[in-house]
Enzyme design. Sequence first.
Site, short mmCIF file in Angstrom:
data_model
loop_
_atom_site.label_atom_id
_atom_site.label_comp_id
_atom_site.label_asym_id
_atom_site.label_seq_id
_atom_site.Cartn_x
_atom_site.Cartn_y
_atom_site.Cartn_z
N ASP A 213 41.19 61.67 58.01
CA ASP A 213 42.56 61.57 58.49
C ASP A 213 43.52 62.23 57.51
O ASP A 213 44.48 62.92 57.91
CB ASP A 213 42.93 60.10 58.70
CG ASP A 213 44.28 59.94 59.38
OD1 ASP A 213 44.43 60.42 60.51
OD2 ASP A 213 45.18 59.34 58.77
N MET B 212 51.74 62.14 84.00
CA MET B 212 51.45 62.88 82.76
C MET B 212 52.71 63.56 82.22
O MET B 212 53.03 63.43 81.03
CB MET B 212 50.35 63.91 83.00
CG MET B 212 50.00 64.75 81.77
SD MET B 212 49.43 63.79 80.36
CE MET B 212 47.68 63.61 80.75
N ASP C 1 60.54 70.00 87.84
CA ASP C 1 59.55 69.96 88.93
C ASP C 1 60.18 70.60 90.17
O ASP C 1 61.39 70.88 90.19
CB ASP C 1 59.11 68.52 89.21
CG ASP C 1 57.71 68.46 89.83
OD1 ASP C 1 56.76 68.07 89.12
OD2 ASP C 1 57.56 68.83 91.00
N VAL D 126 51.37 71.03 85.16
CA VAL D 126 51.20 70.95 86.62
C VAL D 126 49.74 70.69 86.95
O VAL D 126 48.91 70.48 86.06
CB VAL D 126 51.72 72.23 87.31
CG1 VAL D 126 53.18 72.47 86.97
CG2 VAL D 126 50.90 73.46 86.91
N VAL D 127 49.42 70.71 88.22
CA VAL D 127 48.07 70.38 88.69
C VAL D 127 47.00 71.24 88.00
O VAL D 127 47.23 72.41 87.67
CB VAL D 127 47.99 70.54 90.22
CG1 VAL D 127 48.21 71.99 90.64
CG2 VAL D 127 46.69 70.01 90.77
N LYS E 32 48.58 77.06 87.85
CA LYS E 32 49.08 77.11 86.48
C LYS E 32 49.49 78.55 86.12
O LYS E 32 50.52 78.77 85.49
CB LYS E 32 48.02 76.60 85.50
CG LYS E 32 47.86 75.08 85.47
CD LYS E 32 46.82 74.66 84.43
CE LYS E 32 46.64 73.16 84.37
NZ LYS E 32 47.80 72.43 83.81
N SER F 228 43.12 70.33 80.48
CA SER F 228 41.99 69.63 79.86
C SER F 228 40.71 70.44 79.90
O SER F 228 39.76 70.14 79.17
CB SER F 228 41.78 68.27 80.53
OG SER F 228 41.57 68.44 81.93
N HIS G 77 46.67 70.01 74.67
CA HIS G 77 46.01 69.04 75.54
C HIS G 77 46.32 67.62 75.10
O HIS G 77 45.82 67.14 74.09
CB HIS G 77 44.50 69.29 75.52
CG HIS G 77 43.71 68.31 76.33
ND1 HIS G 77 42.39 68.01 76.06
CD2 HIS G 77 44.05 67.55 77.40
CE1 HIS G 77 41.96 67.11 76.91
NE2 HIS G 77 42.95 66.81 77.74
N ASN H 251 45.56 60.88 78.18
CA ASN H 251 46.25 59.88 79.00
C ASN H 251 45.77 58.47 78.65
O ASN H 251 44.56 58.27 78.54
CB ASN H 251 45.98 60.20 80.48
CG ASN H 251 47.00 59.57 81.41
OD1 ASN H 251 48.09 59.21 81.00
ND2 ASN H 251 46.62 59.40 82.66
N GLU I 162 44.93 68.04 71.29
CA GLU I 162 44.15 69.24 70.97
C GLU I 162 45.07 70.45 71.10
O GLU I 162 45.66 70.67 72.16
CB GLU I 162 42.97 69.40 71.94
CG GLU I 162 41.79 68.50 71.65
CD GLU I 162 40.65 68.78 72.62
OE1 GLU I 162 39.55 69.14 72.16
OE2 GLU I 162 40.84 68.64 73.85
N ASN J 50 36.42 67.22 75.63
CA ASN J 50 35.75 67.16 76.93
C ASN J 50 34.41 67.87 76.92
O ASN J 50 33.48 67.48 77.62
CB ASN J 50 36.65 67.76 78.01
CG ASN J 50 37.72 66.78 78.45
OD1 ASN J 50 37.58 65.57 78.29
ND2 ASN J 50 38.82 67.30 78.98
N TYR K 31 40.15 59.52 67.86
CA TYR K 31 41.49 59.38 68.43
C TYR K 31 41.56 59.80 69.90
O TYR K 31 42.47 59.38 70.61
CB TYR K 31 42.49 60.21 67.62
CG TYR K 31 42.71 59.71 66.20
CD1 TYR K 31 42.19 58.49 65.77
CD2 TYR K 31 43.43 60.46 65.29
CE1 TYR K 31 42.39 58.04 64.48
CE2 TYR K 31 43.66 60.01 63.99
CZ TYR K 31 43.13 58.81 63.59
OH TYR K 31 43.33 58.36 62.31
#
Length: 713
Positions: free
Chosen positions: A295, A324, A343, A400-401, A407, A429, A450, A453, A462, A500, A657
């Site tokens: 850390d 998000m 938005d 966004v989605v 994107k 992600s 990144h 949630n 990230e 991920n 984390y």
Amino acid sequence: MIYQGESIRVEFVTDGIAELQFAAAGSVNKFDQKTLEEFSAALSQLATTDGLRGVIVTSSKPTFIVGADITEFQTLFADLEQTKKWVHKASRVFDQLEDLPVPTVAAITGFALGGGCEATLACDYRVADTTATIGLPEVKLGLIPGFGGTMRLPRIIGPDNALEWITTGKNNSAVDAQKVGLVDAVVAPEKLRDAALEMVKQAIAGDLNWQAKRQPKLEALKANDTELTMTLVTAKGMVAAKAGKHYPAPHAAIEAIEKGARHAREEALNAENKAFVGLTQTDACHAQVGIFMADQLVKGKAKKAAKQASKEIKTAAVLGAGIMGGGIAYQSAYKGVPVVMKDIRQEALDQGMGEASKILGKLVERGKIDHKKMAKILSAITPTLLDEAVKNVDIVVEAVVENPDVKGKVLAQMEQVVADDAIIVSNTSTISIDRLAKNLKDPSRFCGMHFFNPVHKMPLVEVIRGEKTSDETIAAVVAYASRMGKTAIVVNDCPGFLVNRVLFPYLAGFAGMVDEGADFAVIDKVMERQFGWPMGPAYLSDVVGIDTADHCTVVMADGFPSRMPRDTSSAIAKLAAAERYGQKNGKGFYNYGVDKKGRPSKEKAPEVYDMLGITGKEISADEIIARTMVPMVNECVRCLEEGIVNSAAECDIALLYGLGFPPFRGGPFRYLETVGLQNFVELADKYAHLGEMYQVTDGLREMAKAGKSYFAG
């Protein structure tokens, strides 16, 4: 001058009163081995100083003493006999302070933690200013206080309060410390030194009986047997419930206090020394000290980035509201960076503002902020449907989605709106940063950011470097993440990035066992209770979202077709096809609802057993752990070897984390080293027939053969 060292100086400041001041050359005072030697020498000099009538102990810095020098622990603890000698000798230095033939007063400012707190306990009186934070956080390093804390604290504030302080490791304000009797007075910072001098003068004059104040610390604990037994039983029950079997330190603290309670100082210290030394040899201690060091490395890199950043982020924008986007906007505004939330739908903006309001409302309920502060933070978020509102911000966070085409269009559009020097980041992600960068005319100012949630709770971000991302962009984004209160880990672009990417082999290992007929609930139980994850792989899949997990398998299969091929007959794919998306729609591996008292409930879904053909095949706990963890660790090693992540330490912090990797195991690389590289290679080889993700790299095999460490140097 009575004594002058590199970190300590002692001199008379008024009639017969000496000031022992900690004044290290660095930014903070800490008890490294050199300072402990100086402390002992200074106290020896004081003990024989003619005309000495009293002593105040102070700091030349805004903080008192932050504790022992943890950077020395790994070397110290490597040799058992060396550790025994060190802790015995070091703890007796504090006896020297306690045994001075005159009254002593500690003047506490800022942090007085660990050894810093223990130094104040050895004084007769303690005065703190309003900035003071006092505590014994050693359990967070897998240790207990080693300089007399388990002996002195119960005799000063009572065994019940002391057990709570030591077993939880919590920090305490000056006011709270005064309430339990640890601090004798709390004053404004500018009055601290004068207050300490006044108190020692009162003791010298006989207005305060300093000998009577000192005496209980030299004797057995004054508590009747029934009271002490009840206190210890209660503490043991609380520690068993909260810490469980994986964290030996709080259990050892209770044992040290119990064994020392009926003895005077020397024997009580011996009990503490023995418990401390035993803990230094545990895997949990090595892991938790390793976490601290990792850390510090990550924080050091973030500070360096902040200094190098040529662009300061003063205003931000989030594209895409909802949960998000609202979470990111809240976090930015809460930490003092005003944000525009953009938005194309008013409903989404309402949802985003609602998310921020909900988080703030809970802080108000818990007394963390008041309504005025809540209103101020909300006013720092500007919801808008207009592109024009974004044109002057320093950074744009696209959220966004999770669709590369959508994107890409949003990013290209925003590049036309914002200033030429504005930074653009994507909160993706899984989607390749280099792929998204192709939509921009200037990819040097673009990278991934990144968030995890829920944004306000998860500490990791990230920061993903693309092929054409500039160093200036990375530095500015890391600095912004730090300002948002997040820990930023810089990784290079690849499918799934780091967290991920290494998560999916773990989930694939789990799915493989379910496909063979193993009970997902049994696997969850093993991975939670025995390995220590906050939630098992089935439950985690439900929380992440089965549909999200299934989508990610497509991305990972595209990136690593031989190692992570998509299996449409796997458990995750079948549940996604059946629209069992997990918590988001109340049904996944488990069914979700509310119980009779209105509390959230989670029950195994009987229908899933039929759907997946689960026969209840028995698999041992060791095999369950191996079949999930070997693929994850292997993928971490590949990420390090490929340069996706810069160091084993950063990979450990990312998983701690970002995924909640069990802290007592220290992260994937610390876990690998605890198992032993050669032992891990042999274990992986046992399952190599299950596929490429179980097969170790040549690099790992060579390191194991050579007896090397991922933490060397």
